[in-house]
Design a protein around this motif. Sequence first.
Motif, PDB file in Angstrom:
ATOM      1  N   TYR A  78       0.456  22.064 -26.582  1.00 24.20           N
ATOM      2  CA  TYR A  78      -0.775  21.793 -25.911  1.00 24.20           C
ATOM      3  C   TYR A  78      -1.798  22.357 -26.850  1.00 24.20           C
ATOM      4  O   TYR A  78      -1.598  23.421 -27.496  1.00 24.20           O
ATOM      5  CB  TYR A  78      -0.912  22.519 -24.630  1.00 24.20           C
ATOM      6  CG  TYR A  78      -0.248  21.801 -23.501  1.00 24.20           C
ATOM      7  CD1 TYR A  78      -0.815  20.624 -22.615  1.00 24.20           C
ATOM      8  CD2 TYR A  78       0.898  21.997 -23.285  1.00 24.20           C
ATOM      9  CE1 TYR A  78      -0.188  20.173 -21.738  1.00 24.20           C
ATOM     10  CE2 TYR A  78       1.754  21.450 -22.362  1.00 24.20           C
ATOM     11  CZ  TYR A  78       0.899  20.381 -21.532  1.00 24.20           C
ATOM     12  OH  TYR A  78       1.658  19.626 -20.497  1.00 24.20           O
ATOM     13  N   VAL A  79      -2.834  21.943 -27.036  1.00 23.49           N
ATOM     14  CA  VAL A  79      -4.331  22.376 -27.711  1.00 23.49           C
ATOM     15  C   VAL A  79      -5.046  22.944 -26.737  1.00 23.49           C
ATOM     16  O   VAL A  79      -5.356  22.224 -25.509  1.00 23.49           O
ATOM     17  CB  VAL A  79      -4.948  21.199 -28.349  1.00 23.49           C
ATOM     18  CG1 VAL A  79      -6.273  21.912 -29.110  1.00 23.49           C
ATOM     19  CG2 VAL A  79      -4.154  20.600 -29.496  1.00 23.49           C
ATOM     20  N   CYS A 137      -6.519  22.496 -21.105  1.00 18.76           N
ATOM     21  CA  CYS A 137      -5.282  22.355 -22.036  1.00 18.76           C
ATOM     22  C   CYS A 137      -5.140  20.677 -22.234  1.00 18.76           C
ATOM     23  O   CYS A 137      -5.149  20.024 -21.328  1.00 18.76           O
ATOM     24  CB  CYS A 137      -4.118  23.154 -21.483  1.00 18.76           C
ATOM     25  SG  CYS A 137      -4.314  24.501 -21.369  1.00 18.76           S
ATOM     26  N   MET A 138      -5.083  20.589 -23.605  1.00 20.08           N
ATOM     27  CA  MET A 138      -4.864  18.796 -23.914  1.00 20.08           C
ATOM     28  C   MET A 138      -3.549  18.866 -24.445  1.00 20.08           C
ATOM     29  O   MET A 138      -3.291  19.380 -25.212  1.00 20.08           O
ATOM     30  CB  MET A 138      -6.150  18.625 -24.712  1.00 20.08           C
ATOM     31  CG  MET A 138      -5.978  17.335 -25.247  1.00 20.08           C
ATOM     32  SD  MET A 138      -7.480  16.975 -26.393  1.00 20.08           S
ATOM     33  CE  MET A 138      -6.953  17.763 -27.784  1.00 20.08           C
ATOM     34  N   GLY A 139      -2.958  17.630 -23.735  1.00 16.42           N
ATOM     35  CA  GLY A 139      -1.648  17.372 -24.671  1.00 16.42           C
ATOM     36  C   GLY A 139      -1.749  16.405 -25.772  1.00 16.42           C
ATOM     37  O   GLY A 139      -3.057  15.816 -25.739  1.00 16.42           O
ATOM     38  N   THR A 142      -2.465  12.839 -24.575  1.00 15.50           N
ATOM     39  CA  THR A 142      -4.043  12.612 -24.386  1.00 15.50           C
ATOM     40  C   THR A 142      -4.936  12.792 -25.559  1.00 15.50           C
ATOM     41  O   THR A 142      -5.691  11.762 -25.574  1.00 15.50           O
ATOM     42  CB  THR A 142      -4.759  13.957 -23.458  1.00 15.50           C
ATOM     43  OG1 THR A 142      -3.815  13.836 -22.144  1.00 15.50           O
ATOM     44  CG2 THR A 142      -6.032  13.911 -22.957  1.00 15.50           C
ATOM     45  N   ASN A 143      -4.530  13.609 -26.605  1.00 17.32           N
ATOM     46  CA  ASN A 143      -5.342  13.680 -27.699  1.00 17.32           C
ATOM     47  C   ASN A 143      -5.292  12.335 -28.491  1.00 17.32           C
ATOM     48  O   ASN A 143      -6.337  11.774 -29.209  1.00 17.32           O
ATOM     49  CB  ASN A 143      -4.745  14.804 -28.636  1.00 17.32           C
ATOM     50  CG  ASN A 143      -5.583  14.820 -29.987  1.00 17.32           C
ATOM     51  OD1 ASN A 143      -6.739  14.963 -29.844  1.00 17.32           O
ATOM     52  ND2 ASN A 143      -4.917  14.574 -31.032  1.00 17.32           N
ATOM     53  N   MET A 144      -4.178  11.462 -28.207  1.00 17.91           N
ATOM     54  CA  MET A 144      -4.024  10.201 -29.120  1.00 17.91           C
ATOM     55  C   MET A 144      -4.983   9.209 -28.394  1.00 17.91           C
ATOM     56  O   MET A 144      -5.259   8.501 -29.153  1.00 17.91           O
ATOM     57  CB  MET A 144      -2.509   9.736 -29.064  1.00 17.91           C
ATOM     58  CG  MET A 144      -2.179   8.586 -29.699  1.00 17.91           C
ATOM     59  SD  MET A 144      -0.516   8.539 -30.125  1.00 17.91           S
ATOM     60  CE  MET A 144       0.112   7.620 -28.780  1.00 17.91           C
ATOM     61  N   GLN A 145      -4.891   9.294 -26.928  1.00 14.29           N
ATOM     62  CA  GLN A 145      -5.553   8.129 -26.378  1.00 14.29           C
ATOM     63  C   GLN A 145      -7.067   8.241 -26.176  1.00 14.29           C
ATOM     64  O   GLN A 145      -7.804   7.479 -25.907  1.00 14.29           O
ATOM     65  CB  GLN A 145      -4.862   7.676 -24.973  1.00 14.29           C
ATOM     66  CG  GLN A 145      -3.398   7.412 -25.293  1.00 14.29           C
ATOM     67  CD  GLN A 145      -2.626   7.245 -24.004  1.00 14.29           C
ATOM     68  OE1 GLN A 145      -3.151   7.467 -22.922  1.00 14.29           O
ATOM     69  NE2 GLN A 145      -1.504   6.811 -24.155  1.00 14.29           N
ATOM     70  N   ASP A 296       3.596  14.418 -21.341  1.00 19.14           N
ATOM     71  CA  ASP A 296       3.055  15.727 -21.796  1.00 19.14           C
ATOM     72  C   ASP A 296       1.671  16.308 -20.891  1.00 19.14           C
ATOM     73  O   ASP A 296       1.506  17.134 -21.189  1.00 19.14           O
ATOM     74  CB  ASP A 296       3.023  16.011 -23.261  1.00 19.14           C
ATOM     75  CG  ASP A 296       1.912  15.325 -23.952  1.00 19.14           C
ATOM     76  OD1 ASP A 296       1.639  15.655 -24.899  1.00 19.14           O
ATOM     77  OD2 ASP A 296       1.320  14.389 -23.136  1.00 19.14           O
ATOM     78  N   ASN A 297       1.272  15.353 -20.463  1.00 23.37           N
ATOM     79  CA  ASN A 297      -0.151  15.647 -20.070  1.00 23.37           C
ATOM     80  C   ASN A 297      -0.458  15.713 -18.485  1.00 23.37           C
ATOM     81  O   ASN A 297      -1.702  16.104 -17.981  1.00 23.37           O
ATOM     82  CB  ASN A 297      -1.085  14.468 -20.669  1.00 23.37           C
ATOM     83  CG  ASN A 297      -1.066  14.689 -22.030  1.00 23.37           C
ATOM     84  OD1 ASN A 297      -1.748  15.543 -22.713  1.00 23.37           O
ATOM     85  ND2 ASN A 297      -0.389  13.661 -22.567  1.00 23.37           N
ATOM     86  N   VAL A 298       0.466  15.917 -17.826  1.00 26.87           N
ATOM     87  CA  VAL A 298       0.197  15.781 -16.353  1.00 26.87           C
ATOM     88  C   VAL A 298       0.973  16.830 -15.711  1.00 26.87           C
ATOM     89  O   VAL A 298       1.684  16.566 -14.663  1.00 26.87           O
ATOM     90  CB  VAL A 298       0.632  14.515 -15.739  1.00 26.87           C
ATOM     91  CG1 VAL A 298       0.070  14.056 -14.654  1.00 26.87           C
ATOM     92  CG2 VAL A 298       0.506  13.258 -16.792  1.00 26.87           C
TER      93      VAL A 298
END
Length: 349
Positions: A78-79, A137-139, A142-145, A296-298
């Motif tokens: 995560y970022v 926190c960003m997975g 998420t960062n890709m989309q 990874d984002n949920v």
Amino acid sequence: MCVQGYVGEDGSVPVYRHPSDECIQVEKFAPTVGQIKLEVEKIVGHPLNHVLIQYYRSGNDYISEHSDKTLDIVPGSYVCNMSLGAERTMVFRTKRAHKDLTRETIRSGTGKTVPASESGDKRQIYRAQLPHNSLCCMGLQTNMQWLHAIRQDKRASRDKSPATLAYGGGRISLTFRRIGTFLDASQTLIWGQGAVAKSRENARPVVNGQTDETVQLLRAFGSENHSSVFDWEAHYGRGFDVLHMSISPRFFASTDAVVNMTIQLYLAELGIKYAKGSISSAPVAEKKTKSAANTDNVLVATKTTSSLDVPYMVPSPMVAPLNIILNKHASSQDYSKFCFFRTNGGQQV
Ligand SMILES: O=C(O)CCC(=O)C(=O)O
Ligand SMILES: [Fe+2]
């Protein structure tokens, strides 16, 4: 702006590369930053070895829309954005379909591309408030989309909330990442995930300046900003040894026009050439639930009686980031512990 990280016994440091002229020197984690990092690590459940600390002096300072560049970010991590000070809003927006050729081709099913307008693709927007003492926190999915930005807030003070006006309007963000690329103590050798040499033993010299490799890396960064189906292996897999993209001296203007002019005259007189400088620049807790679809984002936060509070959760289908509040260790006094330059939202490719 300042960068801190985990400094190994041999003096090696993690390096995070993104489109900027120069990589800022990594300092070792300051004690307070180290404490915050430990709390954040407990939440995301993985180590964090790098933090970018940025100061937004007021609502005028911003960071333009971008996706974080994942060349050096460990997959599945995560970022983590910790916010201190005045509340700002992080705006997430899905990437444009027409810039995303792969998606267009898939949509058409005929091998022909379909313009975004015809494919009926509407960009989604999600706004995450970043109050004082909060963590977003960003997975990497998420960062890709989604692209993210902190836009300028030009509203008059009378239209702003007290949280936005607090701390004189200044905000400090600490962006923690798990980095898999490293430099040796002399910052001349590079290895790891995003480098050509994948292990320390084969470390290679860094490359500085506008080389062919730099141009290729900038292109790959650009693709990551545009594509919501970014193929990491195809763009980054071979590795890059680029450290500083520009080696020409730069002039960072002050807010005083007379001082700027005087310095520029001196530089001209001395025949020193320079470029104009600019600094460019998902929850949690004890119980985590993962959705099978959105890898990874949920993470679903469970409210606990511990120091962790959950202001809100993002519904899982959005594959959006989540906000949590950290109550420990972060206070406005921490401001004095960092040394800052300004964030001026430099354009990212
Ligand atoms: O200031 C923030 O919280 C956002 C920073 C950010 O997006 C970045 O540095 O990539
Ligand atoms: Fe970012």
